[in-house]
Design an enzyme around this catalytic site. Structure first.
Site, mmCIF file in Angstrom:
data_model
loop_
_atom_site.group_PDB
_atom_site.id
_atom_site.type_symbol
_atom_site.label_atom_id
_atom_site.label_comp_id
_atom_site.label_asym_id
_atom_site.label_seq_id
_atom_site.Cartn_x
_atom_site.Cartn_y
_atom_site.Cartn_z
ATOM 1 N N ASP A 68 -41.283 11.979 0.486
ATOM 2 C CA ASP A 68 -41.306 12.914 1.602
ATOM 3 C C ASP A 68 -40.159 13.919 1.537
ATOM 4 O O ASP A 68 -39.245 13.791 0.718
ATOM 5 C CB ASP A 68 -41.275 12.153 2.937
ATOM 6 N N ASP A 137 -39.162 2.298 13.481
ATOM 7 C CA ASP A 137 -40.451 2.241 14.180
ATOM 8 C C ASP A 137 -41.560 1.685 13.287
ATOM 9 O O ASP A 137 -42.741 1.798 13.617
ATOM 10 C CB ASP A 137 -40.836 3.624 14.745
ATOM 11 N N HIS A 139 -42.306 2.647 10.208
ATOM 12 C CA HIS A 139 -42.988 3.574 9.299
ATOM 13 C C HIS A 139 -42.661 3.299 7.833
ATOM 14 O O HIS A 139 -41.607 2.758 7.516
ATOM 15 C CB HIS A 139 -42.684 5.040 9.661
ATOM 16 N N GLU A 144 -45.697 7.804 10.700
ATOM 17 C CA GLU A 144 -45.282 7.291 12.000
ATOM 18 C C GLU A 144 -46.404 6.451 12.628
ATOM 19 O O GLU A 144 -47.553 6.511 12.173
ATOM 20 C CB GLU A 144 -44.928 8.478 12.901
#
Ligand code: PGA
Length: 269
Positions: A68, A137, A139, A144
């Site tokens: 990413d 979270d 991910h 997400e």
């Protein structure tokens, strides 16, 4: 999923580097390595750099694809993942620059760029080993909560938690980018091996959910439960909330004994 629980961050990083190096050596002529950023894989990169410098681990034919990149940060921005990768890894090894691929967060047509990124991965016959971290979270990459299992490389809006988690690298939270280009879950699931690294008590709960909880898009790392070969290498703190922790340790021990027996049999004919 294979799970290795190591005493601390250094041991976790060493074990991860051994796995990467072993796969690299197996596929000397064509090895496509998927890479991750963040604080977790820094120890792995340090160890691979050491193996390159002291043991001649050769990166000259390795092809890399990063997971990413933030949208809107130029490659020379200190918080861009381009900058991170060169500082923490690429400039210390003998990789051919033309074999490095990182999404371009400044691309004029982001959607077209994402499609091109997928095509480049496919043109290189897919990723052999993908290094992954896990976010607070749950991910993987910037997929997400709620991301589709079949998602491909695309632009994602970051959750508030991710923005807050990442604000430690920026002067103010306002400076943290709100969007990123990320490989999709579908992209990651096509890697032949996924190597998930997790360390620290802060990740214990989310790691237990990812490995032993229900598979859910709420914790996108849980999708790795369906991957044919995910290897998780974690430290004791990150493993603290696993229900089957003792079993994973037992499996590692038994696999070691089996390997030893096979080797001895091989030596003795
Ligand atoms: P970290 O980030 O390694 O900095 O904890 C992991 C992630 O967000 O995927």
């Amino acid at each position: 999923m294979e799970i290795y629980i190591k005493k601390n961050y250094e041991e976790m990083s060493r074990k991860a580097a051994e796995i990467v190096a072993e796969e690299m050596r197996k596929r000397k002529n064509h090895f496509v390595l998927g890479l991750a950023t963040g604080s977790t894989p820094i120890g792995l990169y340090k160890e691979l750099i050491r193996m390159h410098q002291e043991e001649g681990l050769d990166f000259s034919r390795v092809i890399t694809f990063n997971l990413d990149e933030y949208c809107g940060l130029s490659p020379d921005h200190e918080q861009s993942y381009h900058y991170f990768m060169f500082e923490n890894f690429f400039k210390h090894i003998n990789i051919d620059k033309k074999n490095i691929h990182i999404p371009d967060g400044m691309a004029r047509d982001l959607d077209a760029h994402c499609r091109e990124y997928e095509k480049m991965i496919a043109d290189n016959r897919g990723i052999d080993l993908q290094v992954l971290g896990i976010g607070g979270d749950g991910h993987i990459a910037f997929n997400e909560p709620g991301s589709s299992l079949s998602s491909r490389t695309r632009v994602k809006t970051l959750t508030q938690q991710t923005v807050e988690d990442n604000s430690r690298f920026f002067k103010t939270i306002e400076e943290v980018p709100k969007y990123a280009i990320t490989m999709g879950i579908g992209t990651i699931m096509e890697a032949k091996i996924c190597l998930l690294l997790v360390n620290g008590a802060k990740k214990a709960e989310v790691f237990a959910k990812a490995v032993e909880g229900p598979m859910t898009t709420e914790v996108t790392a849980s999708m790795l439960q369906t991957h044919p070969r995910t290897i998780a290498v974690v430290d004791e703190e990150a493993a603290a909330k696993l229900k089957r922790k003792d079993y994973y340790k037992h499996v590692e021990k038994m696999a070691g004994l089996l390997k030893k027996r096979v080797n001895e049999k091989g030596k003795n004919g």
